[in-house]
Design an enzyme around this catalytic site. Structure first.
Site, PDB file in Angstrom:
ATOM      1  N   SER A 200      17.718  63.446  31.163  1.00 58.29           N
ATOM      2  CA  SER A 200      17.395  62.350  32.078  1.00 58.29           C
ATOM      3  C   SER A 200      15.936  62.486  32.488  1.00 58.29           C
ATOM      4  O   SER A 200      15.393  63.605  32.478  1.00 58.29           O
ATOM      5  CB  SER A 200      18.275  62.439  33.324  1.00 58.29           C
ATOM      6  OG  SER A 200      17.811  61.557  34.323  1.00 58.29           O
TER       7      SER A 200
ATOM      8  N   TYR B 286      21.426  67.416  40.400  1.00 59.09           N
ATOM      9  CA  TYR B 286      21.503  66.560  39.200  1.00 59.09           C
ATOM     10  C   TYR B 286      20.243  66.744  38.351  1.00 59.09           C
ATOM     11  O   TYR B 286      20.319  67.056  37.155  1.00 59.09           O
ATOM     12  CB  TYR B 286      21.675  65.086  39.580  1.00 59.09           C
ATOM     13  CG  TYR B 286      21.665  64.202  38.340  1.00 59.09           C
ATOM     14  CD1 TYR B 286      22.680  64.299  37.394  1.00 59.09           C
ATOM     15  CD2 TYR B 286      20.615  63.312  38.093  1.00 59.09           C
ATOM     16  CE1 TYR B 286      22.658  63.521  36.231  1.00 59.09           C
ATOM     17  CE2 TYR B 286      20.597  62.532  36.944  1.00 59.09           C
ATOM     18  CZ  TYR B 286      21.620  62.646  36.013  1.00 59.09           C
ATOM     19  OH  TYR B 286      21.591  61.895  34.865  1.00 59.09           O
TER      20      TYR B 286
HETATM   21  N1  LIG Z   1      22.883  55.566  33.605  1.00 61.20           N
HETATM   22  C1  LIG Z   1      21.738  56.156  33.865  1.00 61.20           C
HETATM   23  O1  LIG Z   1      20.880  55.625  34.593  1.00 61.20           O
HETATM   24  C2  LIG Z   1      21.437  57.503  33.242  1.00 61.20           C
HETATM   25  C3  LIG Z   1      20.082  57.895  33.183  1.00 61.20           C
HETATM   26  C4  LIG Z   1      19.782  59.113  32.612  1.00 61.20           C
HETATM   27  C5  LIG Z   1      20.762  59.911  32.114  1.00 61.20           C
HETATM   28  N2  LIG Z   1      22.080  59.524  32.181  1.00 61.20           N
HETATM   29  C6  LIG Z   1      23.083  60.428  31.599  1.00 61.20           C
HETATM   30  O2  LIG Z   1      23.744  59.726  30.567  1.00 61.20           O
HETATM   31  C7  LIG Z   1      25.035  60.313  30.331  1.00 61.20           C
HETATM   32  C8  LIG Z   1      26.079  59.206  30.245  1.00 61.20           C
HETATM   33  O3  LIG Z   1      26.118  58.555  31.498  1.00 61.20           O
HETATM   34  P1  LIG Z   1      26.378  56.982  31.662  1.00 61.20           P
HETATM   35  O4  LIG Z   1      25.174  56.411  32.316  1.00 61.20           O
HETATM   36  O5  LIG Z   1      26.863  56.407  30.412  1.00 61.20           O
HETATM   37  O6  LIG Z   1      27.525  57.039  32.802  1.00 61.20           O
HETATM   38  P2  LIG Z   1      29.080  56.640  32.794  1.00 61.20           P
HETATM   39  O7  LIG Z   1      29.219  55.218  32.398  1.00 61.20           O
HETATM   40  O8  LIG Z   1      29.589  57.072  34.116  1.00 61.20           O
HETATM   41  O9  LIG Z   1      29.698  57.574  31.638  1.00 61.20           O
HETATM   42  C9  LIG Z   1      29.832  58.967  31.827  1.00 61.20           C
HETATM   43  C10 LIG Z   1      30.770  59.515  30.760  1.00 61.20           C
HETATM   44  O10 LIG Z   1      30.863  60.943  30.928  1.00 61.20           O
HETATM   45  C11 LIG Z   1      32.226  61.306  30.879  1.00 61.20           C
HETATM   46  N3  LIG Z   1      32.494  62.513  31.659  1.00 61.20           N
HETATM   47  C12 LIG Z   1      32.119  62.774  32.930  1.00 61.20           C
HETATM   48  N4  LIG Z   1      32.603  63.973  33.314  1.00 61.20           N
HETATM   49  C13 LIG Z   1      33.300  64.472  32.252  1.00 61.20           C
HETATM   50  C14 LIG Z   1      34.047  65.647  32.038  1.00 61.20           C
HETATM   51  N5  LIG Z   1      34.178  66.584  32.989  1.00 61.20           N
HETATM   52  N6  LIG Z   1      34.645  65.835  30.839  1.00 61.20           N
HETATM   53  C15 LIG Z   1      34.523  64.899  29.866  1.00 61.20           C
HETATM   54  N7  LIG Z   1      33.832  63.756  30.009  1.00 61.20           N
HETATM   55  C16 LIG Z   1      33.238  63.540  31.203  1.00 61.20           C
HETATM   56  C17 LIG Z   1      32.981  60.103  31.442  1.00 61.20           C
HETATM   57  O11 LIG Z   1      34.303  60.073  30.922  1.00 61.20           O
HETATM   58  P3  LIG Z   1      35.640  60.403  31.744  1.00 61.20           P
HETATM   59  O12 LIG Z   1      35.385  60.033  33.168  1.00 61.20           O
HETATM   60  O13 LIG Z   1      36.688  59.563  31.071  1.00 61.20           O
HETATM   61  O14 LIG Z   1      35.856  61.860  31.532  1.00 61.20           O
HETATM   62  C18 LIG Z   1      32.176  58.945  30.861  1.00 61.20           C
HETATM   63  O15 LIG Z   1      32.649  58.627  29.574  1.00 61.20           O
HETATM   64  C19 LIG Z   1      25.238  61.299  31.460  1.00 61.20           C
HETATM   65  O16 LIG Z   1      24.962  62.600  30.986  1.00 61.20           O
HETATM   66  C20 LIG Z   1      24.195  60.893  32.495  1.00 61.20           C
HETATM   67  O17 LIG Z   1      23.791  61.979  33.305  1.00 61.20           O
HETATM   68  C21 LIG Z   1      22.432  58.325  32.724  1.00 61.20           C
END
Ligand SMILES: NC(=O)c1ccc[n+]([C@@H]2O[C@H](COP(=O)([O-])OP(=O)(O)OC[C@H]3O[C@@H](n4cnc5c(N)ncnc54)[C@H](OP(=O)(O)O)[C@@H]3O)[C@@H](O)[C@H]2O)c1
Length: 253
Positions: A139, A152
């Site tokens: 991130s 985070y």
């Molecule tokens: N959106 C942003 O602005 C942003 C920016 C930078 C980085 N990121 C990173 O991008 C990645 C994906 O996030 P997203 O934005 O797509 O958010 P999201 O829509 O909330 O998706 C997060 C995913 O992670 C899974 N997850 C969370 N905890 C888990 C666990 N303990 N075991 C297995 N799976 C788990 C969730 O699945 P389940 O709940 O079904 O387990 C879900 O599929 C993350 O690493 C986040 O930190 C996001």
């Protein structure tokens, strides 16, 4: 033979869209997440396009991760791309107001979980060799400080350094490693971060143009399909309408 992508966090956001994009590009998929129902729905949607193997698991559970990797059916056990995407942010309040359990959950998921999956899949990735990729979703929070980022951002700084360090040890194996670091992107991320506050999530993405899950899925596919001699070490992607801000200064009065 079809290439295999192993995607964690495939039940939502970047991971779910990446599953669709990689399927469209002709890859076989191993999809992980805790929400089994969502995995089933995605499998039903994609199975007509490509072979899909779903595993409901929590990446924090090292034993479950190891067993799932050992039990991969033959058609899926030669992995070409590991997309370490599962992760979350919690508690956007200042550090001094955050419950310790929220810090632990972020470390357990973003650090320990990512390490669990990587460790379990390294042998198959090394066996695949040339052209294999590990794409760790970091991130901008891992590179730049901001208020409320506390653990985070620190967990994503780990993702960056772990990615770089893996590069050193994997030199000569053909396995590539990337820290893919998105900025503001509209997914369920903020809903999770705010404990389900839909209004707060809507407000963050309102009246601007955040990245979409499709933008990041496209970057993942790009990284995984580059010629085998190219390694993107770090790819930091922000929306054009997001930038850094001035230093904060504490003043008297
Ligand atoms: N959106 C942003 O602005 C942003 C920016 C930078 C980085 N990121 C990173 O991008 C990645 C994906 O996030 P997203 O934005 O797509 O958010 P999201 O829509 O909330 O998706 C997060 C995913 O992670 C899974 N997850 C969370 N905890 C888990 C666990 N303990 N075991 C297995 N799976 C788990 C969730 O699945 P389940 O709940 O079904 O387990 C879900 O599929 C993350 O690493 C986040 O930190 C996001």
């Amino acid at each position: 033979m079809k290439r295999v992508a192993f995607i964690t966090g495939a039940t939502s956001g970047f991971g779910r869209t990446a599953a669709r994009r990689f399927a469209e590009a002709g890859w076989s998929l191993v999809l992980c997440g805790r929400r089994e129902e969502r995995l089933k729905q995605l499998e039903e949607e994609l199975v007509a396009t490509t072979p899909v193997h779903c595993v409901a698991l929590d990446v924090r559970d090292a034993e479950a991760v190891s067993q799932a990797v050992k039990a991969l059916p033959e058609a899926f056990n030669r992995v070409n791309a590991l997309i370490n995407n599962a992760g979350l942010a919690l508690a956007p309040e200042p550090a001094q107001r955050v419950a310790l359990k929220d810090w632990h959950t972020m470390i357990d998921t973003n650090v320990t979980g990512l390490v669990n999956v990587t460790h379990a899949l390294l042998p198959t990735l090394i066996e695949t060799g040339q052209g294999a990729s590990i794409i760790n979703v970091g991130s901008i929070a891992g590179h730049w400080p901001y208020p409320g980022s506390h653990v985070y951002g620190a967990s994503k700084a780990f993702v960056k350094q772990f990615s770089y360090n893996l590069r050193c040890d994997l030199l000569g194996t053909g396995v590539r490693v990337t820290d893919l670091a998105p900025g503001l992107a509209e997914t369920e991320f903020t809903l999770v971060r705010t404990g389900g506050d839909q209004a707060a999530s809507d407000a963050l993405y309102h009246d601007t143009t955040p990245l979409s899950p499709a933008d990041i899925a496209e970057q993942m596919l790009y990284i995984a399909t580059l010629p085998a001699h190219i390694n993107i070490n770090r790819l930091e992607v922000m929306p054009t309408r997001q930038a850094w801000s001035a230093f904060a200064i504490d003043r008297d009065g």
